[in-house]
Design a protein around this motif. Structure first.
Motif, PDB file in Angstrom:
ATOM      1  N   LYS A 187       0.932  -1.187  -0.049  1.00  0.00           N
ATOM      2  CA  LYS A 187       0.077  -0.018   0.091  1.00  0.00           C
ATOM      3  C   LYS A 187       0.942   1.062   0.112  1.00  0.00           C
ATOM      4  N   LEU A 188       0.269   2.326  -0.601  1.00  0.00           N
ATOM      5  CA  LEU A 188       1.155   3.714  -0.593  1.00  0.00           C
ATOM      6  C   LEU A 188       0.025   4.475   0.065  1.00  0.00           C
ATOM      7  N   SER A 189       0.521   5.558   0.812  1.00  0.00           N
ATOM      8  CA  SER A 189      -0.448   6.362   1.644  1.00  0.00           C
ATOM      9  C   SER A 189       0.166   7.718   1.650  1.00  0.00           C
ATOM     10  N   PRO A 190      -0.183   8.586   1.134  1.00  0.00           N
ATOM     11  CA  PRO A 190       0.089  10.041   1.368  1.00  0.00           C
ATOM     12  C   PRO A 190       0.206  10.331   2.788  1.00  0.00           C
ATOM     13  N   THR A 191       1.043  11.012   3.466  1.00  0.00           N
ATOM     14  CA  THR A 191       0.991  11.357   4.624  1.00  0.00           C
ATOM     15  C   THR A 191       1.631  12.717   5.225  1.00  0.00           C
ATOM     16  N   GLN A 216       0.021  11.633  10.035  1.00  0.00           N
ATOM     17  CA  GLN A 216      -1.352  11.036   9.885  1.00  0.00           C
ATOM     18  C   GLN A 216      -1.385  10.838   8.250  1.00  0.00           C
ATOM     19  N   THR A 217      -2.220   9.758   8.010  1.00  0.00           N
ATOM     20  CA  THR A 217      -2.615   9.621   6.448  1.00  0.00           C
ATOM     21  C   THR A 217      -3.348  10.487   5.978  1.00  0.00           C
ATOM     22  N   LEU A 218      -3.667  10.662   4.931  1.00  0.00           N
ATOM     23  CA  LEU A 218      -4.669  11.617   4.156  1.00  0.00           C
ATOM     24  C   LEU A 218      -5.808  10.635   3.720  1.00  0.00           C
ATOM     25  N   PHE A 219      -5.896   9.371   3.638  1.00  0.00           N
ATOM     26  CA  PHE A 219      -7.165   8.607   3.093  1.00  0.00           C
ATOM     27  C   PHE A 219      -6.844   7.346   3.687  1.00  0.00           C
ATOM     28  N   SER A 224      -5.484   2.745  -0.165  1.00  0.00           N
ATOM     29  CA  SER A 224      -4.470   3.581   0.545  1.00  0.00           C
ATOM     30  C   SER A 224      -4.751   3.327   2.187  1.00  0.00           C
ATOM     31  N   SER A 225      -3.908   2.521   2.831  1.00  0.00           N
ATOM     32  CA  SER A 225      -3.900   2.465   4.182  1.00  0.00           C
ATOM     33  C   SER A 225      -2.850   1.914   4.930  1.00  0.00           C
ATOM     34  N   LEU A 226      -2.451   2.047   5.974  1.00  0.00           N
ATOM     35  CA  LEU A 226      -1.410   1.370   6.902  1.00  0.00           C
ATOM     36  C   LEU A 226      -1.731   0.001   7.305  1.00  0.00           C
ATOM     37  N   ASP A 227      -2.868  -0.366   7.430  1.00  0.00           N
ATOM     38  CA  ASP A 227      -3.355  -1.547   8.083  1.00  0.00           C
ATOM     39  C   ASP A 227      -4.028  -2.619   7.196  1.00  0.00           C
ATOM     40  N   GLY A 248      -2.795   6.178  11.136  1.00  0.00           N
ATOM     41  CA  GLY A 248      -1.645   7.052  11.344  1.00  0.00           C
ATOM     42  C   GLY A 248      -0.746   6.463  12.498  1.00  0.00           C
ATOM     43  N   TYR A 249       0.246   6.885  12.935  1.00  0.00           N
ATOM     44  CA  TYR A 249       1.182   6.459  14.020  1.00  0.00           C
ATOM     45  C   TYR A 249       1.791   7.701  14.649  1.00  0.00           C
ATOM     46  N   PHE A 250       2.277   7.467  15.788  1.00  0.00           N
ATOM     47  CA  PHE A 250       2.915   8.337  16.536  1.00  0.00           C
ATOM     48  C   PHE A 250       4.383   7.626  16.561  1.00  0.00           C
TER      49      PHE A 250
END
Length: 274
Positions: A187-191, A216-219, A224-227, A248-250
């Motif tokens: 996956k690709l995520s604009p962040t 923080q991802t935009l979508f 498009s996601s992190l998970d 998103g992630y800290f």
């Protein structure tokens, strides 16, 4: 006569401007005679950390620490606000590393180019016991980004800064959602990365620091996601269309920086010795 006055005014202006950032010192030549020479002043620039003449040089930084994922594959609410489950550290925290190069722009501003990489993971097992309700994932990610840093204080002892920018996160995700989909995905995520930090000098060219950030991802979609959630079922239907929030992630880590000395000044604002 008019040209002569103009020339004298220009010469006076140059001398005054040069005198504001230079000092005239006396040196002994090889033959024993004194010679007057102008050298850069060791006083910091009054406008702050950066300037074209007295600013800090380029800063190379390595950083490492812990990540904390937030998103759909998680217990209800963030751990900081929704109660802490017994396994929150092992289930939702992991690690990261970052290499960055900061270049001063003007006065209190700098531009930093970053490459962040690490691991993210999470599950909702603490709250969901039925296999058809459980979600889990783990991923390795890489995130190139560019951020702008702002140093609000001009005092040498205060190296606090805030930053924000834009990046794109590539994730190699291994997930299992609702016992329906089990596999690996790319996956690709604009962040949007942003955060705060502070630095402490430890030697002439070195400093250590603390950095706290949020990415923080935009979508949050099938593409498009992190998970890996929402996901596509074996029947081809996109499941989980109504995600609660974008992923998103800290990050929280320790930084070690090397400051390349600016040729235009002998003493940089980032160094310990003035």
């Amino acid at each position: 006569m008019g040209n002569r006055k103009t020339f004298l005014l220009i010469a006076l202006f140059i001398s005054v401007s040069f005198g504001a950032t230079a000092q005239v010192r006396r040196y002994i030549n090889n033959d024993g005679r004194y010679q007057r020479r102008a050298s850069w002043s060791q006083q910091p620039h009054s406008k702050g950390l950066f300037s074209k003449t007295d600013g800090s040089g380029t800063v190379l930084t390595i950083e490492g620490g812990a990540t904390y994922y937030y998103g759909d594959v998680e217990f209800p609410g963030l751990a900081l606000f929704g109660g802490v489950p017994s396994d929150w550290a092992s289930a939702h925290m992991s690690f990261y590393g970052k290499l960055s190069l900061m270049m001063p722009v003007y006065n209190h501003l700098g531009v930093r180019i970053n490459l962040t990489g690490g691991k993210l993971q999470a599950n909702n097992f603490e709250y969901q016991s039925a296999p058809r309700s459980q979600k889990e994932f783990s991923s390795f990610f890489a995130e190139p980004s560019a951020t702008v840093e702002y140093y609000p204080f001009s005092e040498v002892s205060k190296w606090f800064y805030i930053y924000a920018g834009l990046g794109i996160t590539y994730s190699y995700i291994d997930c299992n959602h609702f016992a329906t989909v089990d596999g690996t995905f790319h996956k690709l995520s604009p962040t949007v990365p942003f955060g705060i930090g502070v630095n402490f000098p430890v030697a002439y060219n070195f400093r250590i620091g603390i950095n706290l950030g949020c990415h923080q991802t935009l979508f949050d979609s099938y593409f498009s996601s992190l998970d890996g959630y929402p996901f596509k079922s074996p029947e081809g239907e996109v499941m989980g269309k109504k995600s609660r929030w974008a992923d998103g992630y800290f990050t929280g880590g320790i930084t070690l920086s090397y400051v390349f000395k600016n040729k235009a000044c002998k003493i940089c604002r980032f160094t310990k010795y003035q």
